[in-house]
Write a protein that holds these residues in place. Structure first.
Motif, PDB file in Angstrom:
ATOM      1  N   UNK A 185     -16.105  25.449  67.296  1.00  0.00           N
ATOM      2  CA  UNK A 185     -15.310  25.243  68.500  1.00  0.00           C
ATOM      3  C   UNK A 185     -13.907  25.820  68.394  1.00  0.00           C
ATOM      4  N   UNK A 242     -23.098  17.721  62.205  1.00  0.00           N
ATOM      5  CA  UNK A 242     -22.524  19.061  62.131  1.00  0.00           C
ATOM      6  C   UNK A 242     -21.438  19.172  61.063  1.00  0.00           C
ATOM      7  N   UNK A 273     -18.040  10.367  66.656  1.00  0.00           N
ATOM      8  CA  UNK A 273     -19.444  10.775  66.633  1.00  0.00           C
ATOM      9  C   UNK A 273     -20.278   9.653  67.258  1.00  0.00           C
ATOM     10  N   UNK A 282     -22.297  19.054  70.434  1.00  0.00           N
ATOM     11  CA  UNK A 282     -21.333  19.170  69.322  1.00  0.00           C
ATOM     12  C   UNK A 282     -20.042  19.811  69.825  1.00  0.00           C
ATOM     13  N   UNK A 283     -18.989  19.679  69.030  1.00  0.00           N
ATOM     14  CA  UNK A 283     -17.736  20.356  69.377  1.00  0.00           C
ATOM     15  C   UNK A 283     -18.013  21.836  69.508  1.00  0.00           C
ATOM     16  N   UNK A 295     -26.478  13.177  72.542  1.00  0.00           N
ATOM     17  CA  UNK A 295     -25.865  13.099  71.207  1.00  0.00           C
ATOM     18  C   UNK A 295     -24.543  13.852  71.254  1.00  0.00           C
ATOM     19  N   UNK A 325     -20.485  14.678  69.278  1.00  0.00           N
ATOM     20  CA  UNK A 325     -19.711  14.636  68.046  1.00  0.00           C
ATOM     21  C   UNK A 325     -18.227  14.703  68.389  1.00  0.00           C
ATOM     22  N   UNK A 326     -17.406  14.292  67.446  1.00  0.00           N
ATOM     23  CA  UNK A 326     -15.959  14.277  67.680  1.00  0.00           C
ATOM     24  C   UNK A 326     -15.510  15.635  68.218  1.00  0.00           C
ATOM     25  N   UNK A 327     -14.789  15.622  69.320  1.00  0.00           N
ATOM     26  CA  UNK A 327     -14.313  16.865  69.915  1.00  0.00           C
ATOM     27  C   UNK A 327     -15.279  17.477  70.911  1.00  0.00           C
ATOM     28  N   UNK A 344     -17.447  18.003  74.299  1.00  0.00           N
ATOM     29  CA  UNK A 344     -17.137  17.739  75.712  1.00  0.00           C
ATOM     30  C   UNK A 344     -18.083  16.662  76.254  1.00  0.00           C
ATOM     31  N   UNK A 364     -21.882   5.992  66.847  1.00  0.00           N
ATOM     32  CA  UNK A 364     -23.036   6.209  65.981  1.00  0.00           C
ATOM     33  C   UNK A 364     -23.410   4.953  65.197  1.00  0.00           C
ATOM     34  N   UNK A 420     -11.335  10.931  74.931  1.00  0.00           N
ATOM     35  CA  UNK A 420      -9.990  11.513  75.040  1.00  0.00           C
ATOM     36  C   UNK A 420      -9.942  12.294  76.331  1.00  0.00           C
TER      37      UNK A 420
END
Lengths: 401, 401
Positions: free
Chosen positions: A181, A250, B52, B74-75, B90, B92-94, B96, B107, B130
């Protein structure tokens, strides 16, 4: 999860100072001495005048006496002769006191007239003379191994006649930012992506701490690419990765580095921000895996990377300096993770600063981190505190950070 | 004789910031911003997950419910679709947050099983998201003109997508050591001479303060040589001389520079160490004439050269920072000259340091200066103080000095 203290101890314990190199004096500023500096001369090299005036025999130099001025002794030009009764030699600061003289008549206490001078204030013996060796003697150790050299130390080494110094090599720290990203500033940003801020912030931090940062190209979340980049870092004293340290599917740094011979020491620290932090060894190279969140990455850098850099540089690798402050807001009871609250510092009573935490402490907020002047330390299980209670803080200003 | 404060005000008042230059982001650390940094994007660019887990509709995500996992975010890889009733993605941090979702199921609060996930803890709306622009918005000024850039600022500018910054040029400071009696380290030392320590200590100090030192060859006490060297310094933002500033017959800097168009502003300051200090202008170049004594030269540098360097760098040129301390010895009444006692700092009660002055304060002693951790400030006419009385000190450690 291990404690912040244990994590730091394990990191520092695994690191050794870089080998020594010889550098010219001006390049030694900020470096850590690997061999002591012994003075190669005595300073001052002879008894010299501390003031402008006249070198005299004190027994001759009572107020009202005229003395014959038989020569001059400016700095760097010693008077060749000897001073006898009733005689004086014009002298300047740093000039060698001629044989026979035992005191200096100050210029402002004298009246010159042709080749003679009138003593207007009685001179005391030994007055205004700097004795040979007042500062240091030949062979004396003026700077010790393990000292990070200041500008003053450079001056002292110069005064001791040392054109070259043996210092520890600046540690080379590889920086590997990972993530599909992220993009470099100015480069095209993938959909849903962000601009990489960690790598260059870390590079600046490492430079501020006297290290030599090597920013590796960003690698995507792909084991092969990560492994390639890690190989490029074999020549480093320490490899720092950012991103990929948490528990998500990831987070590939651990799995990608495994086949390269990576051995993990620990990867979870009871702290906030920044819980996931990898520490291990990739062949000969120690690896510090920082969280991907920029704020977590930088707080972990203050706690672990700067001490590690200090250790590699030849210093002990102490924890960051803390100062006393007063809480600028009520602080809730803390859980089992060591917390580091970003805060502003305001002047408080009797020089004691007040540390005001920012209301939102989200670990993605670079702007808050950039505005922060301190981290308020909240130990695991710390009780709630009212505004005005004493707290320990890490001031961020003196870290070049 | 003028006061320390007036001298500093006249020096700072005569100086202006250097013009701006464009530098790549990594080169901007420690420099002062000449133009503000405006964010070129909004950060985060969309609502993103702070953890996550699984992006969900909070109304569907009560404890005990199974949700269908219809994809991953995922990010850097936004999920292309939309979340409908009973669905989850699913994340993950960051990553969208996909349209339709309004919260994140952590999680650790979820149990995955094939293409579905069990909610084990009821999810609150808006939790762990966020919001777009939480850190900053496009067009927002994230860093202001006049700020000396820290490592964190470099990270913030990167996050704002700025590959280039406009900063003030590093001030080029010419350093001219004068004196028949001085030699460079390792060079032959004339009879009665000493090794030059000022030039390289000053160069290190200037480098520590973000300047670009230009060490000119040592010139003997000869007007012609001094004038030559001064011409070599025309390209400098400031010329610093050492030596030749006192009242002796051999203090030639003033007379040597006169024919070159030197105009003197002042040359005596009511201070100790370091009374004789020249301030003036040689054509377009300001000239700071420091005393030849290394200790005087370095103390004057702390009081005048560092603020001057700050001013040239684009900062206000404030006096050095002082802190409160307790006197570690009885201090006699002071005369009319502002005194600066070299001192060690020891830990004192409640975090207040104790400043212990060195017993001998002779201005030739480099070793004492190198060991000093602070300068105790004694204003003109300051009354005698007993051990333990409060004093103001300039800490030397944070000046890279």
């Amino acid at each position: 999860m291990i404690s912040v203290e244990e994590a730091r101890a394990r990191i520092i314990g695994a690191l050794a100072a870089t080998p020594a190199e010889t550098v010219p004096l001006p390049a030694a500023w900020g470096r850590v001495l690997a061999r002591p500096v012994l003075a190669r001369l005595t300073q001052p090299p002879a008894d010299v005048s501390a003031m402008d005036g006249y070198a005299v025999r004190a027994e001759d130099a009572a107020a009202g006496t005229w003395l014959a001025v038989i020569g001059a002794a400016p700095a760097g030009h010693p008077f060749a002769g000897q001073i006898g009764p009733g005689q004086a030699v014009r002298i300047f600061t740093g000039g060698v006191v001629p044989p026979g003289a035992d005191a200096i008549l100050l210029q402002e206490d004298a009246k010159a007239e042709g080749a003679r001078v009138l003593v207007q204030e009685t001179v005391r013996p030994n007055r205004w003379i700097r004795r040979r060796g007042l500062d240091f003697a030949e062979g004396e150790e003026v700077l010790s191994t393990g000292r990070r050299l200041t500008a003053r130390d450079i001056g002292l080494a110069a005064a001791g006649n040392a054109p070259w110094l043996a210092v520890h090599r600046a540690p080379r720290i590889g920086i590997l930012a990972t993530g599909d990203e992220i993009a470099l500033p100015g480069d095209p940003i993938p959909a849903g992506g962000i601009v990489s801020s960690n790598a260059h912030a870390l590079a600046a931090l490492i430079r501020a701490g006297g290290g030599d940062p090597l920013v590796l190209p960003i690698v995507p979340d792909d084991s092969q690419a990560i492994a390639e980049a890690a190989r490029a870092a074999r020549a480093c004293d320490l490899l720092v990765t950012t991103g990929g340290a948490s528990v998500g599917d990831h987070d590939l740094v651990q799995s990608a580095l495994g086949p390269q011979g990576f051995s993990l020491d620990f990867w979870k620290i009871a702290m906030r921000p920044g819980k996931p932090l990898i520490w291990g060894q990739l062949g000969p190279t120690p690896v510090l895996g920082l969280p991907g969140n920029p704020v977590s990455a930088l707080v972990c850098s203050v706690l672990f990377l700067i001490p590690a850099l200090d250790r590699l540089s030849g210093l002990p690798g102490n924890p960051p300096r803390t100062i006393h402050a007063l809480a600028g807001a009520d602080l809730p009871e803390n859980d089992r993770r060591f917390d580091h609250l970003r805060a502003r510092l305001e002047p408080g009573p009797e020089g004691m600063p007040i540390a005001v935490p920012f209301p939102v402490q989200d670990s993605s907020m670079m702007k808050t981190l950039a505005r922060a002047e301190a981290l308020i330390l909240r130990a695991p299980g710390a009780p709630a505190l009212a505004t005005g209670a004493p707290v320990e803080v890490i001031p961020l200003g003196d870290l070049g950070f």
